[in-house]
Design a protein around this motif. Structure first.
Motif, short mmCIF file in Angstrom:
data_model
loop_
_atom_site.label_atom_id
_atom_site.label_comp_id
_atom_site.label_asym_id
_atom_site.label_seq_id
_atom_site.Cartn_x
_atom_site.Cartn_y
_atom_site.Cartn_z
N MET A 244 0.83 -1.21 0.00
CA MET A 244 0.00 0.00 0.00
C MET A 244 0.87 1.26 0.00
O MET A 244 0.58 2.22 -0.71
CB MET A 244 -0.94 0.00 1.22
N LYS B 44 2.34 1.68 -3.41
CA LYS B 44 1.30 2.14 -4.33
C LYS B 44 1.01 3.62 -4.11
O LYS B 44 0.85 4.38 -5.06
CB LYS B 44 0.03 1.30 -4.13
N LYS B 45 0.96 4.02 -2.84
CA LYS B 45 0.70 5.42 -2.52
C LYS B 45 1.83 6.30 -3.06
O LYS B 45 1.58 7.35 -3.66
CB LYS B 45 0.58 5.58 -1.01
#
Length: 103
Positions: free
Chosen positions: A65, A68-69
């Motif tokens: 995550m 991805k961020k």
């Protein structure tokens, strides 16, 4: 007297049998306790392993995550200059057009 010895012998034999029986029962009881402890230990180990696996998976998901961020942020930042370039070009065109209309 022979009878007395015989009785005494029988009593000793019975006592010995009772002792052996008690020892056997005690040993069986100890074996059951050991088996139960082993089962509990296996169960605890299994739960610990499952917990560790869940923690690893959660960490992996968190890392994914975060990556991805970061990637999304990078993409957004890279889009912004393009917008700025577009805006600058548009403003230049507008200036040129304004200049044309002025004359």
């Amino acid at each position: 007297e022979k009878r007395k010895k015989q009785l005494q012998f029988e009593q000793e034999r019975k006592k010995q049998m009772i002792r052996e029986w008690r020892e056997q029962k005690e040993e069986e009881k100890q074996q059951q306790i050991r088996k139960k402890q082993e089962r509990l230990k296996k169960k605890q180990l299994k739960q610990q392993n499952l917990y560790k696996q869940r923690v690893r998976e959660q960490k992996k998901l968190l890392l994914e995550m975060q990556e991805k961020k970061k990637l999304n942020e990078f993409v957004m930042k890279s889009k912004e200059p393009n917008k700025n370039l577009k805006t600058m070009k548009n403003s230049e065109k507008n200036k040129e057009l304004l200049m044309k209309f002025r004359t």
